[in-house]
Design an enzyme around this catalytic site. Structure first.
Site: not given
Ligand code: GLU
Length: 438
Positions: A127-129
């Protein structure tokens, strides 16, 4: 979208038409990730259905974050969290704050996290934000309010068993402390394992801060052994002197490598005899820049990357090695401390030049590996010594390097495609075992 349109023509998938890309297409991180994925999936003979599943992120969240600014006005920032895969475990990956964050970039970074966690075989998905903002122009108070509201907007999507954020560009231990606190307030209890990269006194792991750089230094050692080279006389140029670049340079310097150049966003330093990295770290800590350091000559930051060296470590950001400069590089080993520093066209050029590439999803995996250790320690409530953390990290990095080069030899592909193949194979196997829920 029709199934067929997700899978480009074979020639594109094998990179044979990449030479015709415009610079904008070449430097789109999502396209870069997808091109490598397609090539690896094709070589693995991956089932068409699994190819479609793994090619797209599982979930993309967009939030608009209202923040009260110090001058009394209200600003609205756009933030993303992309969960590419949760097949092998909770989503895992950093959050970055930068003015040029885009959904395509966050998507690519989320996919890279899936592959990275699979390369080092830790039980996480990817995941990444990211939040579009200019943290350099924001006060601590504004950053804290933005971070807390972003966390609150994502409250139902993150969690120790769902998705575990960490630091990335322009976020740090303090940012993680705010996220942990905000999440804990909503849950009614302190839950340290919701993020990693926290300060050590509130559930952070010893060794996490230096871990990405330590991983970089370990794979450099392994590459030298593999190629029959020695640390003595090994000249290194590092681009970036933030968390990754600084610790990579410092640990390599401590091991006896000669760091002849450091490039930063505001200038670069060169010293043919080697820079004293211990002193440079002190200088940067005191002055906030490498600029003006007396132990090296100020040189052009782009030209520095093209100087002769044994190892070049891009440890800053994406798209640093492109069709514009790859031909002129004079390193033997390219060790990617950053995510996505090399474009697909540059890959082909480096392959022709016989540069030994240690791809990002292996080279910078030390950070997330120690994040995994942090998550494990938080859940146990029992904390390891720094040397225990470092020993475990060393074992995983050494084994993963060996896995990737073995895969490259067995399948007659370059290290990058080998790393993708190894990772995709592991994730696809898990999905096959779990089955598609429909
Ligand atoms: N942001 C780092 C990376 O790109 C660390 C991620 C993590 O520890 O979850 O690998």
């Amino acid at each position: 979208m029709a199934g067929e349109s997700l899978i480009p023509a074979t020639e594109t998938r094998l990179g044979m038409t990449t030479q015709t890309l415009t610079l904008e297409q070449e430097t789109n991180p999502w396209e870069a990730q997808a091109a490598r994925f397609d090539e690896a999936a094709l070589r693995l003979n991956l089932d068409a259905g699994l190819t479609k599943v793994l090619r797209m992120p599982a979930r993309e969240i967009i939030v608009h974050i209202p923040v009260s600014m110090d001058d009394g006005t209200v600003e609205v920032f756009t933030g993303y969290r992309v969960q590419h895969s949760v097949a092998r475990g909770p989503g895992k990956g950093g959050i970055r704050y930068a003015p040029d964050v885009s959904l395509d970039e966050v998507r690519a970074l989320a996919s890279w996290m899936t592959w990275k966690c699979a390369v080092v075989n830790i039980p996480f998905g990817g995941a990444k934000g990211g939040v579009i903002c200019n943290p350099k122009n924001m006060s601590q108070g504004e950053l804290e309010r933005m971070t807390r509201r972003y966390t609150a907007s994502l409250i139902e999507f993150i969690g120790p068993e769902k998705d575990v954020p960490a630091p990335d560009m322009n976020t740090n231990e303090q940012t993680m402390a705010w996220i942990m606190d905000t999440y804990s307030m909503h849950m009614g209890q302190t839950m340290t394992s919701v993020v990693t990269g926290k300060p050590v006194n509130i559930g952070g792991s010893r060794g996490r801060r230096e871990a990405t750089g330590r991983g970089v230094s370990i794979v450099c050692d392994e590459a030298l052994k593999y190629l029959g080279m020695t640390v003595e006389g090994c000249r290194v140029i590092v681009q970036g002197f933030g968390n990754v670049g600084m610790h990579s340079a410092h640990l390599l310097w401590e091991k006896g490598y000669t760091i002849i150049g450091i490039a930063e966003w505001d200038g670069a330093l060169f010293n043919a005899e080697g820079l004293n990295i211990g002193k440079l770290v002190e200088w940067k800590t005191a002055n906030g820049t490498i600029h003006g350091f007396p132990g090296g000559e100020a040189v052009d930051k782009a030209e520095l990357l093209e100087r002769e060296c044994e190892i070049l470590v891009p440890a800053a950001t994406e798209n640093v090695i492109t069709s514009k400069n790859a031909e002129r590089l004079r390193c033997k080993i390219l060790c990617e401390g950053a995510n996505g520093p090399t474009t697909t066209i540059a890959d082909e050029i480096l392959f022709d030049k016989k540069v030994f590439v240690i791809p990002d999803i292996l080279a910078n995996a030390g950070g997330v590996t120690t994040s995994y250790f942090e998550w494990v320690q938080d859940r146990m409530g029992y904390f390891w010594t720094e040397s225990e953390v470092n020993q475990r990290l060393e074992r995983i990095m050494v084994d993963s390097f060996a896995d990737v080069v073995r895969y490259a030899t067995e399948h007659k592909v370059n290290n990058r495609i080998a790393a993708y193949m190894l990772a995709i194979d592991r994730v696809a196997y898990t999905i096959k075992q779990r089955g598609i829920y429909a």
